[in-house]
Design an enzyme around this catalytic site. Structure first.
Site, PDB file in Angstrom:
ATOM      1  N   GLN A   1       0.824  -1.212   0.000  1.00 38.20           N
ATOM      2  CA  GLN A   1       0.000   0.000   0.000  1.00 38.20           C
ATOM      3  C   GLN A   1       0.855   1.256   0.000  1.00 38.20           C
ATOM      4  OE1 GLN A   1      -3.192  -1.990   2.947  1.00 38.20           O
ATOM      5  NE2 GLN A   1      -3.688   0.126   2.502  1.00 38.20           N
TER       6      GLN A   1
ATOM      7  N   GLU B   1     -13.035   5.444   4.145  1.00 39.53           N
ATOM      8  CA  GLU B   1     -13.094   4.842   5.485  1.00 39.53           C
ATOM      9  C   GLU B   1     -14.399   5.156   6.203  1.00 39.53           C
ATOM     10  OE1 GLU B   1     -10.262   3.335   5.825  1.00 39.53           O
ATOM     11  OE2 GLU B   1      -8.997   4.423   4.430  1.00 39.53           O
TER      12      GLU B   1
ATOM     13  N   ARG C   1      -9.595  -0.138   7.189  1.00 41.10           N
ATOM     14  CA  ARG C   1     -10.583   0.791   6.643  1.00 41.10           C
ATOM     15  C   ARG C   1     -10.929   1.915   7.631  1.00 41.10           C
ATOM     16  NH1 ARG C   1     -14.444  -0.972   1.932  1.00 41.10           N
ATOM     17  NH2 ARG C   1     -14.833   1.092   1.155  1.00 41.10           N
ATOM     18  N   CYS C   2      -9.889   2.500   8.186  1.00 41.71           N
ATOM     19  CA  CYS C   2     -10.104   3.660   9.042  1.00 41.71           C
ATOM     20  C   CYS C   2      -8.795   4.425   9.097  1.00 41.71           C
ATOM     21  CB  CYS C   2     -10.541   3.259  10.437  1.00 41.71           C
ATOM     22  SG  CYS C   2      -9.208   2.882  11.557  1.00 41.71           S
TER      23      CYS C   2
HETATM   24  O1  CDP Z   1      -7.188   6.706   0.129  1.00 40.15           O
HETATM   25  P1  CDP Z   1      -8.351   5.992  -0.499  1.00 40.15           P
HETATM   26  O2  CDP Z   1      -8.317   5.972  -1.988  1.00 40.15           O
HETATM   27  O3  CDP Z   1      -8.608   4.651   0.115  1.00 40.15           O
HETATM   28  O4  CDP Z   1      -9.675   6.785  -0.054  1.00 40.15           O
HETATM   29  P2  CDP Z   1     -10.370   8.101  -0.601  1.00 40.15           P
HETATM   30  O5  CDP Z   1      -9.384   9.188  -0.791  1.00 40.15           O
HETATM   31  O6  CDP Z   1     -11.495   8.370   0.338  1.00 40.15           O
HETATM   32  O7  CDP Z   1     -10.946   7.723  -2.020  1.00 40.15           O
HETATM   33  C1  CDP Z   1     -11.701   6.565  -2.321  1.00 40.15           C
HETATM   34  C2  CDP Z   1     -12.295   6.754  -3.717  1.00 40.15           C
HETATM   35  O8  CDP Z   1     -13.404   7.684  -3.674  1.00 40.15           O
HETATM   36  C3  CDP Z   1     -11.297   7.340  -4.721  1.00 40.15           C
HETATM   37  O9  CDP Z   1     -11.505   6.832  -6.009  1.00 40.15           O
HETATM   38  C4  CDP Z   1     -11.635   8.799  -4.653  1.00 40.15           C
HETATM   39  O10 CDP Z   1     -11.152   9.577  -5.689  1.00 40.15           O
HETATM   40  C5  CDP Z   1     -13.172   8.783  -4.525  1.00 40.15           C
HETATM   41  N1  CDP Z   1     -13.643  10.026  -3.881  1.00 40.15           N
HETATM   42  C6  CDP Z   1     -14.497  10.889  -4.543  1.00 40.15           C
HETATM   43  O11 CDP Z   1     -14.934  10.581  -5.660  1.00 40.15           O
HETATM   44  N2  CDP Z   1     -14.854  12.092  -3.961  1.00 40.15           N
HETATM   45  C7  CDP Z   1     -14.423  12.417  -2.713  1.00 40.15           C
HETATM   46  N3  CDP Z   1     -14.758  13.573  -2.147  1.00 40.15           N
HETATM   47  C8  CDP Z   1     -13.590  11.522  -2.014  1.00 40.15           C
HETATM   48  C9  CDP Z   1     -13.198  10.333  -2.630  1.00 40.15           C
END
Ligand code: CDP
Length: 805
Positions: A236, A759, A383-384
């Protein structure tokens, strides 16, 4: 020209930028079996390594006899700690400032610990070799209870000086790891001692495991001719792994290439370094051949990176009217045999100090004691965002218990204590500055959506019917309002192994107006290739379909700290927008030159630069890209590229309001989820469809944790849930329908206002499911019971409350 006849609306739609439910570009290959996972990597002459593991949770290793194993056809080598010791590789540093045995060095500290590494021509020969290694153990007393551990005469970590401080300060006992404190102890204790109402409870968040569909593994290939080590793995954080491998192996960092190919889920399980990585690298150096190591499911559940295992003793005080005055928490954190928690260095209990949650609590204190036991190491952010889920579970249970103490409706208790919209940015009593929020709006929307008052009336009727013997089913209404903290950095606060937690994006625009963007993060299924291209489409005016997003190859991607704790969008997403803005700034100069006007006389409009006041005079980004490579422009370098390393000024604080309506059969302990409503606010939404997918997935993992998933041990330290027969992984059968909803409160400091979301559904979902179970029994006197609420525990709760007599 097509551009000239297209409407502005069509041009926006053509970009598939921010806010568009663009279909996931990754899925074409995943759904057609064309993904490329670590176990898909097959190299000429590749060998396979696997571990002899300890059957005991605590034992001295008297001897290891490898003679018979070396006679097994196909077995080439058996590595033990004695072989690694001359290289200084029999122990390795952990992410938490502790050290961990790579192979058993004199003793074992948990069941399944790695004792010897058998290298063979294939997986089957390795398995036969493992059977033939003879290890003599001398059993030692086992400690699986952290409270007992702190009283015991049995010293688990004999390698540590019992009087020396640990990585996070003084230690109180040989089995103690650290004490970490936040807030004002004296003030909080005084407020609580003088309070009109105090609720006190022990809240246990049990040990569980991320259990990604793809287990951990790697392929190490040492090219002795070029002196270059290539390491493919389920990482990761590929750059951090490269740095760690360089530091512990002595191979210069430019000679190490770490590649994370497709990853089948991570959920924190694939952040840290495991003995399998070290042994594979050593075996490849020794044999000169590529070596693969892939865990099986039992290895994964029993030995790699557990999550949670927090005993949280809490006190919450309030006025008679329900205004909260203070929060006190002491947590006993079971870290297993080594402290291998994946947290930023200055936060040994992660972001547990977000445990004041969504509430305006004037005084608070938190202390966390880390403790060694005979269990597997880990303590990862399943997942947090670094212990946020423990914090959310704690405060959301304490609110429910306080509501019981006050004889008050728990929704109303929350409402009167929420931080108000005009209090943001809000300074919490435990040290965080919440960036933005509007909790009352979200809460009212959620309560209205489920018809909260009607549900409470139905519940009251159900209680009467139950008491009258007309039904054996109870109704629980689970409430949760959570606040997350995601997006570590900033660098000044957050580092891992001294590496500041910024992130990065590098963009190259090709002459024909398509582009490649490389990031320091790595998707494990979240859809980064889809969404980061959308950010860029909106920022630079080229269609998302013309932008390739690449992650996970340290030879090509800019340095980054990786993907976990929903940090990708808050940090790398911000870097993407900032790199896009650099491209746009240069494009503006090129456009102005081509249009023969001053730079300030052109403005960006969707996919082009337009002369102000003369919309018919413009240059599209495609034309500008071509010009960047084909025209000699005075004072401007050729090419169109940019890189951004983004150090966030603060974290982002997504929040949500969840409500679960659950029926419980008192006689069988079975539950049925009638309704689950999830409102999430993650600021600006990049891709609503992907957000919905993230919420569905996170809620299902929350359901698993709250309702059945557990890494359980017996008194001998045997893992009782080491297979998927015993470890609950929900299927479509157990998964309820979810209703998703949202509000949008942008982050004021993020370039596009986005907060993380991946998360949130886990952080909010676990207390919501658990609160529903508790709420069903509230009328019968239940205050607190332990998760997971499997059928047996629910039945037992009913039985203990006398509901079966
Ligand atoms: O770090 P991780 O990718 O696990 O988590 P994240 O930043 O929360 O994003 C998860 C997915 O949701 C990604 O594809 C993000 O681009 C999308 N996302 C989104 O479309 N709009 C947001 N405000 C936050 C996340």
């Amino acid at each position: 020209m097509k551009d000239e006849i297209e409407s502005r609306e069509d041009r926006v739609a053509n970009l598939k930028g921010m806010g568009c439910s663009r279909k996931r570009v990754e899925d074409a290959r995943f759904t057609q079996g064309k993904g490329n996972y670590v176990d898909d990597i097959k190299l000429d002459g590749m060998l396979f390594g696997d571990f002899v593991r300890s059957p005991y949770a605590h034992a001295r290793v008297v001897s290891i006899d490898t003679e018979e194993a070396l006679k097994v056809p196909g077995v080439l080598a058996v590595l033990t700690a004695a072989d690694l010791e001359p290289l200084g590789l029999h122990w390795m540093p952990t992410l938490a400032g502790d050290k961990q045995m790579v192979l058993a060095d004199g003793k074992v500290l948990y069941q399944g610990q790695e004792v010897a590494f058998v290298v063979a021509e294939d997986r089957y020969a390795a398995a036969d070799g493992i059977e033939a290694v003879e290890v003599e153990y001398e059993e030692l007393p086992v400690i699986v209870d952290p409270f007992e551990s702190l009283k015991s005469d049995v010293v688990l970590r004999e390698d540590l000086d019992p009087n020396a401080p640990g990585a996070h300060g003084p230690r109180k006992h040989p089995n103690h790891i650290f004490t970490w404190e936040a807030g004002d102890k004296d003030a909080t204790e005084q407020v609580i001692s003088e309070a009109e109402v105090v609720a006190e409870e022990m809240v246990y968040y049990h040990r569980t495991h991320p259990c990604p569909l793809e287990t951990c593994g790697c392929v190490a290939s040492m090219d002795k001719v070029n002196g270059k080590l290539t390491l493919w793995g389920t990482f990761q954080a590929p750059h951090a792994i490269r740095t760690v491998v360089s530091l512990i192996s002595g191979i210069e960092e430019h000679n190490i290439r770490v590649i994370s190919p497709d990853i089948g889920g991570g959920f924190g399980n694939k952040v840290g370094a495991y003995p399998g990585y070290v042994c594979s690298v050593v075996a490849s150096i020794v044999t000169g051949k590529p070596v693969k190591w892939i865990e099986d499911r039992m290895d994964n559940l029993m030995t790699t990176a557990f999550a949670r295992d927090y005993w949280m003793k809490g006190k919450i005080s309030a006025t008679k009217e329900g205004r909260i005055t203070g929060l006190w928490c002491h947590t006993t954190a079971d870290h297993g045999g080594f402290d291998a928690c994946a947290d930023p260095t200055k936060f040994p209990a992660g972001f547990m100090n977000i445990c004041t949650g969504s509430y305006d609590i004037p005084t608070a204190y938190l202390a966390v004691d880390g403790v060694y036991t005979n269990k597997a190491p880990g303590g990862v952010a399943y997942r947090c965002s670094f212990r946020v889920t423990e914090a959310a579970y704690f405060i959301e249970r304490m609110i429910e218990v306080l509501a019981i103490e006050l004889n008050m409706d728990a929704a109303e208790l929350r409402r009167i204590n929420f931080i108000k919209a005009d209090q943001f940015p809000y300074q919490s009593a435990l040290g965080w500055e919440y960036d933005s929020g509007d909790y009352h709006t979200a809460w009212d929307k959620a309560l209205a959506a489920v018809g909260y008052d009607d549900l409470r009336a139905e519940q009251a009727r159900r209680v009467e019917e139950f008491k009258a013997g007309k039904t054996r089913r109870l109704l629980g209404i689970g409430l949760t309002h959570f606040t997350e903290i995601v997006g570590a950095g900033p660098v000044k606060n957050c580092d891992i192994l001294g590496l500041g937690m910024f992130d990065s994006c590098e963009i190259r625009i090709h002459p024909t107006g398509s582009a490649i963007a490389r990031l320091g993060t790595i998707s494990q299924g979240q859809g980064h290739a889809t969404t980061f291209a959308q950010i860029l489409a909106s920022e630079i005016g080229l269609p998302a379909d013309s932008i390739t997003v690449e992650e996970g190859d340290t030879d090509t991607a800019p340095y980054g700290l990786g993907t976990y704790g929903s940090r990708s969008t808050p940090v790398a997403g911000a870097a993407t927008a900032m790199a896009g803005r650099k491209i746009r700034a240069k494009a503006q100069m090129i456009a102005a030159y081509l249009l023969e006007v001053h730079d300030d006389d052109v403005e960006f409009d969707v996919d082009r630069f337009v002369v102000k006041g003369a919309p018919e005079r413009f240059k599209t980004m495609k034309e500008i890209a071509f010009a960047a490579y084909n025209q000699a422009i005075p004072g401007i370098e050729p090419g169109l590229e940019a890189v951004s390393y983004y150090d966030p000024p603060n974290m982002t604080y997504p929040f949500g309001a969840y409500i679960c309506v659950m029926e419980i059969d008192v006689d069988t302990g079975e539950h049925e989820i009638r309704q689950f409503y999830a409102l999430d606010d993650c600021g600006t939404r990049i891709n609503p469809m992907i957000i919905e997918g993230q919420v569905h997935g996170g809620l299902t993992e929350a359901l698993a944790i709250a309702m059945g998933q557990e890494i359980a041990y017996d008194d001998m330290g045997n893992v009782k849930t080491g297979t998927l027969m015993d470890f609950f992984l929900p299927t479509a059968w157990e998964t309820p329908n979810y209703t998703t909803d949202h509000t949008v409160t942008p982050s004021p400091h993020h370039p596009i206002g986005a907060k993380g979301v991946g998360e949130s559904p886990n952080v909010g979902g676990v207390p919501c499911f658990s609160n529903a179970v508790h709420d069903a029994f509230r009328a019968f006197g239940l205050r607190q019971s332990h998760m997971p609420h499997d059928q047996w525990r629910i039945w037992k709760t009913a039985n203990d409350l006398g509901l079966h007599s």
